[in-house]
Design a protein around this motif. Sequence first.
Motif, PDB file in Angstrom:
ATOM      1  N   LEU A   1       4.337  -8.052  -6.295  1.00  0.00           N
ATOM      2  CA  LEU A   1       3.945  -8.220  -4.889  1.00  0.00           C
ATOM      3  C   LEU A   1       2.587  -7.569  -4.638  1.00  0.00           C
ATOM      4  CD1 LEU A   1       7.269  -7.564  -2.938  1.00  0.00           C
ATOM      5  CD2 LEU A   1       5.993  -9.687  -3.062  1.00  0.00           C
ATOM      6  N   PRO A   2       1.542  -8.076  -5.289  1.00  0.00           N
ATOM      7  CA  PRO A   2       0.239  -7.418  -5.155  1.00  0.00           C
ATOM      8  C   PRO A   2      -0.323  -7.448  -3.740  1.00  0.00           C
ATOM      9  CG  PRO A   2       0.018  -9.518  -6.292  1.00  0.00           C
ATOM     10  CD  PRO A   2       1.487  -9.253  -6.145  1.00  0.00           C
ATOM     11  N   GLU A   3       0.114  -8.367  -2.900  1.00  0.00           N
ATOM     12  CA  GLU A   3      -0.409  -8.459  -1.541  1.00  0.00           C
ATOM     13  C   GLU A   3       0.578  -7.929  -0.499  1.00  0.00           C
ATOM     14  OE1 GLU A   3      -2.024 -12.339  -0.778  1.00  0.00           O
ATOM     15  OE2 GLU A   3      -2.986 -12.390  -2.736  1.00  0.00           O
ATOM     16  N   LEU A   4       1.505  -7.058  -0.925  1.00  0.00           N
ATOM     17  CA  LEU A   4       2.462  -6.465   0.006  1.00  0.00           C
ATOM     18  C   LEU A   4       1.704  -5.730   1.105  1.00  0.00           C
ATOM     19  CD1 LEU A   4       5.450  -5.923   0.643  1.00  0.00           C
ATOM     20  CD2 LEU A   4       5.288  -3.876  -0.787  1.00  0.00           C
ATOM     21  N   TRP A   5       2.150  -5.919   2.346  1.00  0.00           N
ATOM     22  CA  TRP A   5       1.498  -5.331   3.507  1.00  0.00           C
ATOM     23  C   TRP A   5       1.329  -3.826   3.280  1.00  0.00           C
ATOM     24  CZ3 TRP A   5       3.846  -3.628   8.626  1.00  0.00           C
ATOM     25  CH2 TRP A   5       2.891  -3.598   9.634  1.00  0.00           C
ATOM     26  N   THR A   6       0.145  -3.302   3.469  1.00  0.00           N
ATOM     27  CA  THR A   6      -0.205  -1.921   3.147  1.00  0.00           C
ATOM     28  C   THR A   6       0.738  -0.888   3.773  1.00  0.00           C
ATOM     29  OG1 THR A   6      -2.503  -2.550   2.809  1.00  0.00           O
ATOM     30  CG2 THR A   6      -2.068  -0.205   3.203  1.00  0.00           C
ATOM     31  N   PRO A   7       1.120  -0.975   5.063  1.00  0.00           N
ATOM     32  CA  PRO A   7       2.057   0.018   5.599  1.00  0.00           C
ATOM     33  C   PRO A   7       3.409   0.030   4.873  1.00  0.00           C
ATOM     34  CG  PRO A   7       0.937  -1.094   7.395  1.00  0.00           C
ATOM     35  CD  PRO A   7       0.583  -1.840   6.125  1.00  0.00           C
ATOM     36  N   VAL A   8       3.864  -1.117   4.398  1.00  0.00           N
ATOM     37  CA  VAL A   8       5.130  -1.164   3.651  1.00  0.00           C
ATOM     38  C   VAL A   8       4.943  -0.515   2.283  1.00  0.00           C
ATOM     39  CG1 VAL A   8       6.832  -2.691   2.573  1.00  0.00           C
ATOM     40  CG2 VAL A   8       6.028  -3.148   4.896  1.00  0.00           C
ATOM     41  N   ARG A   9       3.833  -0.798   1.615  1.00  0.00           N
ATOM     42  CA  ARG A   9       3.551  -0.179   0.308  1.00  0.00           C
ATOM     43  C   ARG A   9       3.496   1.347   0.460  1.00  0.00           C
ATOM     44  NH1 ARG A   9       2.136  -2.464  -3.941  1.00  0.00           N
ATOM     45  NH2 ARG A   9       1.295  -4.333  -2.982  1.00  0.00           N
ATOM     46  N   GLU A  10       2.846   1.844   1.517  1.00  0.00           N
ATOM     47  CA  GLU A  10       2.766   3.292   1.746  1.00  0.00           C
ATOM     48  C   GLU A  10       4.150   3.878   2.000  1.00  0.00           C
ATOM     49  OE1 GLU A  10      -0.077   3.499   4.928  1.00  0.00           O
ATOM     50  OE2 GLU A  10      -1.774   3.121   3.572  1.00  0.00           O
ATOM     51  N   TYR A  11       4.966   3.162   2.798  1.00  0.00           N
ATOM     52  CA  TYR A  11       6.345   3.623   3.038  1.00  0.00           C
ATOM     53  C   TYR A  11       7.113   3.719   1.722  1.00  0.00           C
ATOM     54  CZ  TYR A  11      11.288   3.353   3.993  1.00  0.00           C
ATOM     55  OH  TYR A  11      12.635   3.593   3.973  1.00  0.00           O
ATOM     56  N   LEU A  12       7.000   2.697   0.874  1.00  0.00           N
ATOM     57  CA  LEU A  12       7.710   2.695  -0.408  1.00  0.00           C
ATOM     58  C   LEU A  12       7.282   3.875  -1.269  1.00  0.00           C
ATOM     59  CD1 LEU A  12       7.766  -1.081  -1.409  1.00  0.00           C
ATOM     60  CD2 LEU A  12       9.701   0.357  -0.719  1.00  0.00           C
ATOM     61  N   GLY A  13       5.993   4.165  -1.295  1.00  0.00           N
ATOM     62  CA  GLY A  13       5.520   5.289  -2.075  1.00  0.00           C
ATOM     63  C   GLY A  13       6.181   6.583  -1.648  1.00  0.00           C
ATOM     64  N   LYS A  14       6.282   6.816  -0.358  1.00  0.00           N
ATOM     65  CA  LYS A  14       6.914   8.028   0.166  1.00  0.00           C
ATOM     66  C   LYS A  14       8.421   8.002  -0.059  1.00  0.00           C
ATOM     67  CE  LYS A  14       3.449   8.593   3.766  1.00  0.00           C
ATOM     68  NZ  LYS A  14       3.172   8.421   5.201  1.00  0.00           N
ATOM     69  N   ALA A  15       9.070   6.884   0.268  1.00  0.00           N
ATOM     70  CA  ALA A  15      10.528   6.803   0.183  1.00  0.00           C
ATOM     71  C   ALA A  15      11.030   6.934  -1.243  1.00  0.00           C
ATOM     72  CB  ALA A  15      11.011   5.483   0.792  1.00  0.00           C
ATOM     73  N   LEU A  16      10.379   6.285  -2.170  1.00  0.00           N
ATOM     74  CA  LEU A  16      10.855   6.313  -3.561  1.00  0.00           C
ATOM     75  C   LEU A  16      10.544   7.638  -4.234  1.00  0.00           C
ATOM     76  CD1 LEU A  16      10.042   2.654  -4.631  1.00  0.00           C
ATOM     77  CD2 LEU A  16      12.248   3.610  -3.929  1.00  0.00           C
ATOM     78  N   ARG A  17       9.441   8.283  -3.874  1.00  0.00           N
ATOM     79  CA  ARG A  17       9.162   9.604  -4.448  1.00  0.00           C
ATOM     80  C   ARG A  17      10.142  10.651  -3.943  1.00  0.00           C
ATOM     81  NH1 ARG A  17       4.007   7.591  -5.067  1.00  0.00           N
ATOM     82  NH2 ARG A  17       3.155   7.868  -3.002  1.00  0.00           N
ATOM     83  N   ALA A  18      10.682  10.454  -2.736  1.00  0.00           N
ATOM     84  CA  ALA A  18      11.614  11.415  -2.156  1.00  0.00           C
ATOM     85  C   ALA A  18      13.012  11.345  -2.775  1.00  0.00           C
ATOM     86  CB  ALA A  18      11.703  11.195  -0.641  1.00  0.00           C
ATOM     87  N   MET A  19      13.270  10.317  -3.559  1.00  0.00           N
ATOM     88  CA  MET A  19      14.620  10.138  -4.143  1.00  0.00           C
ATOM     89  C   MET A  19      14.769  10.865  -5.452  1.00  0.00           C
ATOM     90  SD  MET A  19      15.464   6.245  -3.286  1.00  0.00           S
ATOM     91  CE  MET A  19      15.381   5.720  -1.611  1.00  0.00           C
TER      92      MET A  19
ATOM     93  N   PRO B   1      17.923   5.022  -5.283  1.00  0.00           N
ATOM     94  CA  PRO B   1      17.404   5.694  -6.474  1.00  0.00           C
ATOM     95  C   PRO B   1      16.833   4.768  -7.565  1.00  0.00           C
ATOM     96  CG  PRO B   1      19.327   6.844  -5.703  1.00  0.00           C
ATOM     97  CD  PRO B   1      19.193   5.603  -4.854  1.00  0.00           C
ATOM     98  N   PRO B   2      17.362   3.542  -7.781  1.00  0.00           N
ATOM     99  CA  PRO B   2      16.717   2.701  -8.803  1.00  0.00           C
ATOM    100  C   PRO B   2      15.343   2.177  -8.387  1.00  0.00           C
ATOM    101  CG  PRO B   2      18.970   1.955  -8.397  1.00  0.00           C
ATOM    102  CD  PRO B   2      18.611   2.959  -7.325  1.00  0.00           C
ATOM    103  N   GLY B   3      15.050   2.093  -7.087  1.00  0.00           N
ATOM    104  CA  GLY B   3      13.771   1.553  -6.632  1.00  0.00           C
ATOM    105  C   GLY B   3      13.907   0.746  -5.364  1.00  0.00           C
ATOM    106  N   VAL B   4      13.220  -0.400  -5.296  1.00  0.00           N
ATOM    107  CA  VAL B   4      13.252  -1.282  -4.129  1.00  0.00           C
ATOM    108  C   VAL B   4      13.915  -2.597  -4.538  1.00  0.00           C
ATOM    109  CG1 VAL B   4      10.897  -2.145  -4.532  1.00  0.00           C
ATOM    110  CG2 VAL B   4      11.896  -2.322  -2.267  1.00  0.00           C
TER     111      VAL B   4
END
Length: 127
Positions: free
Chosen positions: A109-127, A15-18
């Motif tokens: 982390l501006p160069e975070l691998w795009t699939p990981v960034r997309e996963y984070l967007g979904k995972a953190l919004r779901a919390m 819930p706090p983030g990553v």
Amino acid sequence: MSRENHLVLAVVTAPPGVLLLHRPGETPPAVLPGGRPEPRESPGATAERGCLEETRVRIRAGRQLGRSVVDGIATTYVAARPVTDPPADEVAVSLQVAWYRLEQVDLVLPELWTPVREYLGKALRAM
């Protein structure tokens, strides 16, 4: 692939983030926790061990998010959750480790691998 050419990183969400490690004065200034696999160690086990060693946060590894190869180094990303969820308003775990909101991840982390960034967007919004 040799141990020296392989890295496993834990993408730990709560819930706090990553969960990220601070690296003051370095680029990027924060990184995902993880490590290099031991012989015959699964990516999930490597993520769990590496995160505990680097952050003192015990995690449970989930699915592999993918693998990227940059400059001859293969990096496997593993989704994970803390064994015990921290309070939603917790920010710092220590001076070197903190929970980051999604918009903060983009800054450190501006160069975070795009699939990981997309996963984070979904995972953190779901919390």
